[in-house]
Design a protein around this motif. Sequence first.
Motif, PDB file in Angstrom:
ATOM      1  N   MET A  31      63.973 109.942 136.658  1.00  0.00           N
ATOM      2  CA  MET A  31      64.785 109.512 135.514  1.00  0.00           C
ATOM      3  C   MET A  31      64.051 109.749 134.200  1.00  0.00           C
ATOM      4  O   MET A  31      64.671 109.929 133.143  1.00  0.00           O
ATOM      5  CB  MET A  31      65.164 108.035 135.651  1.00  0.00           C
ATOM      6  CG  MET A  31      66.187 107.552 134.634  1.00  0.00           C
ATOM      7  SD  MET A  31      67.823 108.311 134.840  1.00  0.00           S
ATOM      8  CE  MET A  31      68.423 107.414 136.271  1.00  0.00           C
ATOM      9  N   SER A  32      62.729 109.791 134.245  1.00  0.00           N
ATOM     10  CA  SER A  32      61.936 109.962 133.016  1.00  0.00           C
ATOM     11  C   SER A  32      61.750 111.434 132.627  1.00  0.00           C
ATOM     12  O   SER A  32      61.250 111.735 131.543  1.00  0.00           O
ATOM     13  CB  SER A  32      60.555 109.315 133.192  1.00  0.00           C
ATOM     14  OG  SER A  32      59.756 110.076 134.101  1.00  0.00           O
ATOM     15  N   VAL A  33      62.165 112.344 133.508  1.00  0.00           N
ATOM     16  CA  VAL A  33      61.942 113.776 133.272  1.00  0.00           C
ATOM     17  C   VAL A  33      62.837 114.282 132.138  1.00  0.00           C
ATOM     18  O   VAL A  33      64.038 113.993 132.106  1.00  0.00           O
ATOM     19  CB  VAL A  33      62.219 114.573 134.571  1.00  0.00           C
ATOM     20  CG1 VAL A  33      62.218 116.069 134.297  1.00  0.00           C
ATOM     21  CG2 VAL A  33      61.197 114.214 135.639  1.00  0.00           C
ATOM     22  N   THR A  34      62.243 115.047 131.226  1.00  0.00           N
ATOM     23  CA  THR A  34      63.021 115.660 130.134  1.00  0.00           C
ATOM     24  C   THR A  34      62.791 117.169 130.027  1.00  0.00           C
ATOM     25  O   THR A  34      63.522 117.853 129.310  1.00  0.00           O
ATOM     26  CB  THR A  34      62.680 115.013 128.777  1.00  0.00           C
ATOM     27  OG1 THR A  34      61.275 115.109 128.548  1.00  0.00           O
ATOM     28  CG2 THR A  34      63.105 113.544 128.743  1.00  0.00           C
ATOM     29  N   ASP A  35      61.774 117.692 130.704  1.00  0.00           N
ATOM     30  CA  ASP A  35      61.502 119.134 130.656  1.00  0.00           C
ATOM     31  C   ASP A  35      62.687 119.900 131.239  1.00  0.00           C
ATOM     32  O   ASP A  35      63.153 119.593 132.344  1.00  0.00           O
ATOM     33  CB  ASP A  35      60.232 119.455 131.452  1.00  0.00           C
ATOM     34  CG  ASP A  35      59.939 120.945 131.492  1.00  0.00           C
ATOM     35  OD1 ASP A  35      59.391 121.470 130.500  1.00  0.00           O
ATOM     36  OD2 ASP A  35      60.298 121.595 132.505  1.00  0.00           O
ATOM     37  N   GLU A  36      63.180 120.886 130.514  1.00  0.00           N
ATOM     38  CA  GLU A  36      64.415 121.568 130.908  1.00  0.00           C
ATOM     39  C   GLU A  36      64.271 122.306 132.235  1.00  0.00           C
ATOM     40  O   GLU A  36      65.193 122.300 133.057  1.00  0.00           O
ATOM     41  CB  GLU A  36      64.855 122.533 129.809  1.00  0.00           C
ATOM     42  CG  GLU A  36      66.259 123.080 129.978  1.00  0.00           C
ATOM     43  CD  GLU A  36      67.344 121.987 130.071  1.00  0.00           C
ATOM     44  OE1 GLU A  36      68.270 122.155 130.895  1.00  0.00           O
ATOM     45  OE2 GLU A  36      67.248 120.969 129.350  1.00  0.00           O
ATOM     46  N   ASP A  37      63.117 122.951 132.472  1.00  0.00           N
ATOM     47  CA  ASP A  37      62.920 123.654 133.743  1.00  0.00           C
ATOM     48  C   ASP A  37      62.927 122.672 134.916  1.00  0.00           C
ATOM     49  O   ASP A  37      63.510 122.948 135.969  1.00  0.00           O
ATOM     50  CB  ASP A  37      61.604 124.440 133.723  1.00  0.00           C
ATOM     51  CG  ASP A  37      61.667 125.654 132.800  1.00  0.00           C
ATOM     52  OD1 ASP A  37      62.793 126.104 132.482  1.00  0.00           O
ATOM     53  OD2 ASP A  37      60.596 126.156 132.401  1.00  0.00           O
ATOM     54  N   ASP A  38      62.273 121.532 134.724  1.00  0.00           N
ATOM     55  CA  ASP A  38      62.259 120.504 135.771  1.00  0.00           C
ATOM     56  C   ASP A  38      63.673 119.963 136.019  1.00  0.00           C
ATOM     57  O   ASP A  38      64.073 119.742 137.168  1.00  0.00           O
ATOM     58  CB  ASP A  38      61.335 119.350 135.375  1.00  0.00           C
ATOM     59  CG  ASP A  38      59.855 119.700 135.542  1.00  0.00           C
ATOM     60  OD1 ASP A  38      59.550 120.677 136.262  1.00  0.00           O
ATOM     61  OD2 ASP A  38      59.014 119.000 134.948  1.00  0.00           O
ATOM     62  N   LEU A  39      64.426 119.764 134.931  1.00  0.00           N
ATOM     63  CA  LEU A  39      65.792 119.270 135.081  1.00  0.00           C
ATOM     64  C   LEU A  39      66.657 120.260 135.850  1.00  0.00           C
ATOM     65  O   LEU A  39      67.438 119.868 136.726  1.00  0.00           O
ATOM     66  CB  LEU A  39      66.412 118.983 133.709  1.00  0.00           C
ATOM     67  CG  LEU A  39      65.868 117.754 132.979  1.00  0.00           C
ATOM     68  CD1 LEU A  39      66.388 117.713 131.548  1.00  0.00           C
ATOM     69  CD2 LEU A  39      66.248 116.463 133.710  1.00  0.00           C
ATOM     70  N   GLN A  40      66.497 121.549 135.551  1.00  0.00           N
ATOM     71  CA  GLN A  40      67.278 122.560 136.266  1.00  0.00           C
ATOM     72  C   GLN A  40      66.943 122.559 137.750  1.00  0.00           C
ATOM     73  O   GLN A  40      67.826 122.752 138.598  1.00  0.00           O
ATOM     74  CB  GLN A  40      67.028 123.955 135.659  1.00  0.00           C
ATOM     75  CG  GLN A  40      67.609 124.141 134.264  1.00  0.00           C
ATOM     76  CD  GLN A  40      69.115 123.928 134.204  1.00  0.00           C
ATOM     77  OE1 GLN A  40      69.848 124.301 135.122  1.00  0.00           O
ATOM     78  NE2 GLN A  40      69.596 123.336 133.117  1.00  0.00           N
ATOM     79  N   ALA A  41      65.677 122.314 138.079  1.00  0.00           N
ATOM     80  CA  ALA A  41      65.268 122.237 139.487  1.00  0.00           C
ATOM     81  C   ALA A  41      65.903 121.024 140.163  1.00  0.00           C
ATOM     82  O   ALA A  41      66.331 121.097 141.329  1.00  0.00           O
ATOM     83  CB  ALA A  41      63.739 122.168 139.588  1.00  0.00           C
TER      84      ALA A  41
END
Length: 377
Positions: A31-41
Amino acid sequence: MTVQKMTVQDILKKDLVGNDTLTVDELRFLMSVTDEDDLQAIYKKAYEVKAKYVDKMAYYRGLIEFSNRCVKNCEYCGIRRENDKTERFDMKREDIIKMAQWAYDHEYGSITLQSGERSDAAFVDYVVDLIREIKSIGDGSLGITMCVGEQTEESYRRMVEAGASRYLLRIETSNPELYKKIHPNDELHSFETRVNCLKSLRKVGFQVGTGVMIGLPHQTEEDLVNDILFYRDMDIDMIGMGPYVVHHDTPLGQEALAMGIDDEAGKKRRIQLGLKMIALTRLFLKDVNIAATTALQALDKLGREKGLAAGANILMPIITIPEHRAKYLLYDNNPCVDDNADKCKDCLTRRVMSIGDMVGWKQNGDSKHYGKRTGLF
């Protein structure tokens, strides 16, 4: 002893498509993730889970907004009782039936009957009769989702017996303190009553749906984690949640504008949170139905496609007759207000196919979770 730091990559290496599950700590971290590459994963993995557990299929619930009269005065809602700028309407019964017939003829598996909240005897009698008449259309296969607010257990039972099978009653937030901030503090707007209604819906046999607004003023990431845990703990079958969209003629909307959180950066953050909530709910609960709501499209033209790609499998195209669409504005920038039902159908179908999903024509799209918990299918 060193504690290994969590990473998105390590969490997603788990066999989440199989029998592995997210822990609450992993859910909180994601829930704390904001990095776009991580979100796409994260979105990609959620789509894989969706494909396995509920199929690469979008099910339509043709939305008929048949009245905007409401006894409630929720701080965020455009049809709140005290909003005297809203033109009130009650759709003619024959027009409701006509729209339901249109949905059946155009191979929608289901419709949703939605209105402002009323619980008086005349309203409940009207709704129950309406359900019966709609179930007499064609071969009676058209599924009916109700979204008419807090009612007595007996009223819910009558709706089930008349032929409705699903009910959406959004909790809006599972945090009782935040709930009090966005509702008047009186008996008509009780958090406990809302929760008890969800329990009553389950008791009488409905497939039970709820959901929250995402990115509210004063809402935290921990609140959103707890919202997903609320879905789990209440054994919810279907979830309709979306980013908070400001309505300028409401107290909360005015507060949000004064706080400066409705600028482009604020809208982008809420879209990101909305998609993340869809993906994490899919990863955590796997077999529930999740809607890609119109609120996503209100903030991002491709919002509903992105919602499907992040794990959603339900769409609610508006089939309300055009003369009333602009009067049922829960928030600003409501998409498709100027479209007719045919245009909405064609547009949405193109959107669904653009991400590789199919439309479940003539299919109810009942919650797999409901089937599993009841043993009915």
